[in-house]
Scaffold this active site. Structure first.
Site, PDB file in Angstrom:
ATOM      1  N   ARG A 169       0.827  -1.209   0.000  1.00  0.00           N
ATOM      2  CA  ARG A 169       0.000   0.000   0.000  1.00  0.00           C
ATOM      3  C   ARG A 169       0.864   1.264   0.000  1.00  0.00           C
ATOM      4  NH1 ARG A 169      -5.194  -0.223   2.191  1.00  0.00           N
ATOM      5  NH2 ARG A 169      -4.890   1.623   3.468  1.00  0.00           N
ATOM      6  N   ARG A 173       9.663   5.951  -3.259  1.00  0.00           N
ATOM      7  CA  ARG A 173       9.990   6.874  -4.357  1.00  0.00           C
ATOM      8  C   ARG A 173      11.408   7.374  -4.252  1.00  0.00           C
ATOM      9  NH1 ARG A 173       5.461  10.203  -2.546  1.00  0.00           N
ATOM     10  NH2 ARG A 173       3.613   9.243  -3.460  1.00  0.00           N
ATOM     11  N   ARG A 246      -8.802  -6.668  13.648  1.00  0.00           N
ATOM     12  CA  ARG A 246      -8.058  -5.823  14.572  1.00  0.00           C
ATOM     13  C   ARG A 246      -8.994  -4.757  15.099  1.00  0.00           C
ATOM     14  NH1 ARG A 246      -4.407  -7.040  17.687  1.00  0.00           N
ATOM     15  NH2 ARG A 246      -3.060  -5.215  17.641  1.00  0.00           N
ATOM     16  N   ARG A 277      -0.193   6.006  16.209  1.00  0.00           N
ATOM     17  CA  ARG A 277      -0.093   7.360  15.650  1.00  0.00           C
ATOM     18  C   ARG A 277      -0.834   8.372  16.503  1.00  0.00           C
ATOM     19  NH1 ARG A 277      -2.674   5.250   9.939  1.00  0.00           N
ATOM     20  NH2 ARG A 277      -4.287   4.013  10.894  1.00  0.00           N
ATOM     21  N   GLU A 297      -3.906   6.768  18.782  1.00  0.00           N
ATOM     22  CA  GLU A 297      -4.579   5.570  18.256  1.00  0.00           C
ATOM     23  C   GLU A 297      -3.836   4.329  18.736  1.00  0.00           C
ATOM     24  OE1 GLU A 297      -5.586   5.911  14.085  1.00  0.00           O
ATOM     25  OE2 GLU A 297      -5.268   3.772  13.800  1.00  0.00           O
ATOM     26  N   TYR A 345      -9.824  -5.307   3.044  1.00  0.00           N
ATOM     27  CA  TYR A 345      -9.188  -4.056   3.480  1.00  0.00           C
ATOM     28  C   TYR A 345      -9.405  -2.995   2.399  1.00  0.00           C
ATOM     29  CZ  TYR A 345      -5.271  -1.417   5.697  1.00  0.00           C
ATOM     30  OH  TYR A 345      -4.465  -0.497   6.320  1.00  0.00           O
ATOM     31  N   ASP A 347     -10.132   0.607   0.723  1.00  0.00           N
ATOM     32  CA  ASP A 347     -10.038   2.046   0.917  1.00  0.00           C
ATOM     33  C   ASP A 347     -11.405   2.654   0.604  1.00  0.00           C
ATOM     34  OD1 ASP A 347      -7.387   2.212   1.672  1.00  0.00           O
ATOM     35  OD2 ASP A 347      -6.646   2.403  -0.375  1.00  0.00           O
TER      36      ASP A 347
HETATM   37  N1  UDP Z   1       3.376   1.089   7.688  1.00  0.00           N
HETATM   38  C1  UDP Z   1       4.589   1.034   8.308  1.00  0.00           C
HETATM   39  N2  UDP Z   1       5.096   2.166   8.877  1.00  0.00           N
HETATM   40  C2  UDP Z   1       4.432   3.342   8.845  1.00  0.00           C
HETATM   41  C3  UDP Z   1       3.184   3.400   8.193  1.00  0.00           C
HETATM   42  C4  UDP Z   1       2.673   2.249   7.623  1.00  0.00           C
HETATM   43  O1  UDP Z   1       5.210  -0.001   8.377  1.00  0.00           O
HETATM   44  O2  UDP Z   1       4.936   4.344   9.387  1.00  0.00           O
HETATM   45  C5  UDP Z   1       2.848  -0.156   7.082  1.00  0.00           C
HETATM   46  C6  UDP Z   1       2.173  -1.055   8.084  1.00  0.00           C
HETATM   47  O3  UDP Z   1       2.454  -2.384   7.719  1.00  0.00           O
HETATM   48  C7  UDP Z   1       0.722  -0.746   7.900  1.00  0.00           C
HETATM   49  C8  UDP Z   1       0.641  -0.488   6.401  1.00  0.00           C
HETATM   50  O4  UDP Z   1       1.877   0.119   6.089  1.00  0.00           O
HETATM   51  O5  UDP Z   1      -0.087  -1.819   8.296  1.00  0.00           O
HETATM   52  C9  UDP Z   1      -0.486   0.403   5.982  1.00  0.00           C
HETATM   53  O6  UDP Z   1      -0.471   1.571   6.761  1.00  0.00           O
HETATM   54  P1  UDP Z   1      -1.513   2.739   6.619  1.00  0.00           P
HETATM   55  O7  UDP Z   1      -1.163   3.753   7.618  1.00  0.00           O
HETATM   56  O8  UDP Z   1      -1.572   3.161   5.193  1.00  0.00           O
HETATM   57  O9  UDP Z   1      -2.867   2.001   6.973  1.00  0.00           O
HETATM   58  P2  UDP Z   1      -4.279   2.577   7.433  1.00  0.00           P
HETATM   59  O10 UDP Z   1      -4.431   2.135   8.820  1.00  0.00           O
HETATM   60  O11 UDP Z   1      -4.196   4.071   7.297  1.00  0.00           O
HETATM   61  O12 UDP Z   1      -5.259   1.911   6.517  1.00  0.00           O
END
Ligand code: UDP
Length: 365
Positions: A169, A173, A246, A277, A297, A345, A347
Site C-alpha cells: 500500500r 519513491r 483488529r 499514531r 490511536e 481491506y 479504501d
Molecule cells: N506502515 C509502516 N510504517 C508506517 C506506516 C505504515 O510499516 O509508518 C505499514 C504497516 O504495515 C501498515 C501499512 O503500512 O499496516 C499500511 O499503513 P496505513 O497507515 O496506510 O494504513 P491505514 O491504517 O491508514 O489503513
C-alpha cells in the site's frame, strides 16, 4: 414493504441507498450506532471535525468515483504527508528521498538505490511474507526503524506472519515527494465527512440505534432485498467459527495550544510506544482555532461485541471467509457488501466503487 433494507450506513450502505432511491426504489436504512456514516463519521468540537473512528483521507485515481463524490461535496486540497517518529527522531513518509537523506545523509537517488540494493541482498527469491516483502522493497534499515515496530503493533502479529500486500500500500519513491498517496485526486470534504453522508442519505429514512441482527425477526418482512454491510461471520452467528479482526482504541485530548505537532499525522514506529499514531485533527482542514484536539490511536486485540476495524487477511482467515462467502452466495435476497461483509481491506474509494457496481447490477441489471 420496502424494496431495500440497507443494514449499516457507512460508505457502502449510504452509496447503495442513494443509488436505490435515485432508481425510484423505496429504501430503509438501519444503523446500530447512534449516528449514520460508519467510520467516516466526525464529531465537531470547538469548530474542529474530529475523525472519531480514525483518520480518513480521501484519495482516488478513479475518475468516475471522484466525479461521483464531487456531486455531493467539494474537497479541499489537503495532501497527506505524515511524519514518522522513531526514538525521538523524525523521518518523512512515505519512503522517499527525504527519508533516505534523513537516514543516511546521502544526496542522490543513485546513492539511495545503492544502499537499498545492498541491504535487500538478504532476501533471495520471491518474498513470502510482509517482512521479506518490506526488506526487498526498502532494505533492512527502513524495515527495522520505520516498518517492523509499527506493523507488529498495528496487527498484533509478527511481520513474518502477515501477508505482503499490506506493505505494498505504501509508495517507495526516489524523488523528494512526501505525498503519502500516488493517487490523482486527494482531499477532505469541505465541512467534513458528515456532509457527504448527509447528502447521500438525503430524503432516505434512517433508523439509528437499531441492531438488525438482534431484531432480525422483527425486520423479516420489511423489504424484498436486504443489503448487509456488517461482519459476515456475525451474520451467520459464527457457525463456521470466528474471523479475526483488529480493533482500535482512541484517546482524544483537547489542548490549549494552537498547533501541537505541525502536521495531521505522526506515526510512532517503535514497538515500545503503545500507540501507532497521533492525529491532530485541525490540520485536515487547515484550522486556525486557538485550541487543538489530538487523538492517540492504540491498536487492540478484537473481541466479540467490540468494533471491528481491520480484517486480518491471512491464509487461515481467507479460507474461513471463503466458506462464509459461499453461505452468503446461497442466501436468497441478501446482498453482502463493504469492508466487514466482504472481509476486505477496502479504501474509501474502492468501497464506493464496489457499492456503485453492486447497485448497478441489482438496480439496472
Ligand atoms: N506502515 C509502516 N510504517 C508506517 C506506516 C505504515 O510499516 O509508518 C505499514 C504497516 O504495515 C501498515 C501499512 O503500512 O499496516 C499500511 O499503513 P496505513 O497507515 O496506510 O494504513 P491505514 O491504517 O491508514 O489503513
Amino acid at each position: 414493504m420496502y424494496d431495500y433494507l440497507v443494514v449499516g450506513s457507512g460508505l457502502f450502505g449510504a452509496v447503495f441507498a442513494h443509488e436505490a432511491k435515485q432508481a425510484g426504489k423505496s429504501v430503509l436504512v438501519l444503523e446500530r450506532r447512534a449516528h449514520a456514516g460508519g467510520n467516516v463519521y466526525c464529531e465537531q468540537k470547538d469548530g474542529i471535525n474530529i475523525h472519531k473512528y480514525g483518520a480518513h483521507i480521501f484519495h482516488t485515481s478513479y475518475e468516475d468515483v471522484w466525479q461521483y463524490v464531487n456531486q455531493f461535496v467539494t474537497f479541499n486540497n489537503f495532501i497527506n504527508s505524515p511524519v514518522a517518529n522513531y526514538q525521538g527522531h523524525l523521518y518523512n513518509l512515505p519512503f522517499n528521498m527525504n527519508t533516505f537523506r534523513e537516514l543516511w545523509d546521502i544526496v542522490t537517488p543513485a546513492q539511495a538505490k545503492a544502499i537499498i540494493a545492498e541491504q535487500r541482498k538478504v532476501i533471495t527469491g520471491e518474498p513470502r511474507n510482509l517482512e521479506e516483502q518490506a526488506i526487498s522493497l526498502v532494505g533492512t534499515d527502513i524495515y527495522t526503524k520505520l516498518i517492523k515496530g509499527y506493523t507488529e503493533k498495528q496487527w498484533g502479529r509478527s511481520c513474518t506472519e502477515l501477508p505482503s500486500f499490506i506493505i505494498k500500500r505504501l509508495p517507495v519513491r526516489y524523488t523528494f515527494d512526501n505525498n503519502y498517496f500516488n493517487d490523482r485526486y486527494q482531499g477532505i470534504p469541505v465541512g467534513g465527512y458528515n456532509k457527504l453522508i448527509e447528502a447521500l442519505l438525503e430524503g432516505i429514512e434512517v433508523r439509528t440505534g437499531v441492531d438488525y441482527l438482534r431484531e432480525r425477526a422483527a425486520y423479516r418482512d420489511t423489504a424484498k432485498t436486504v443489503v448487509y454491510t456488517g461482519s459476515i461471520d456475525k451474520y451467520f452467528d459464527y457457525k463456521l467459527g470466528q474471523l479475526e479482526y483488529r480493533g482500535l482504541r482512541f484517546e482524544t485530548e483537547r489542548l490549549e495550544e494552537e498547533n501541537h505537532q505541525g502536521v495531521a499525522v505522526v506515526n510512532y514506529t517503535e514497538r515500545e510506544v503503545p500507540y501507532t499514531r497521533i492525529i491532530e485533527h485541525k490540520h485536515f482542514e487547515f484550522g486556525t482555532q486557538p485550541v487543538t484536539y489530538i487523538t492517540r490511536e492504540y491498536p487492540a486485540d478484537w473481541k466479540r461485541g467490540e468494533e471491528a476495524y481491520y480484517p486480518v487477511n491471512n491464509a487461515r482467515n481467507q479460507e474461513l471467509y471463503a466458506q462464509y462467502a459461499a453461505l452468503a452466495q446461497a442466501e436468497n435476497h441478501v446482498v453482502f457488501g463493504g469492508r466487514l461483509a466482504e472481509y476486505k481491506y477496502y479504501d474509501m474509494d474502492d468501497v464506493i466503487k464496489s457499492a456503485l457496481e453492486c447497485a448497478k447490477a441489482h438496480l439496472h441489471g
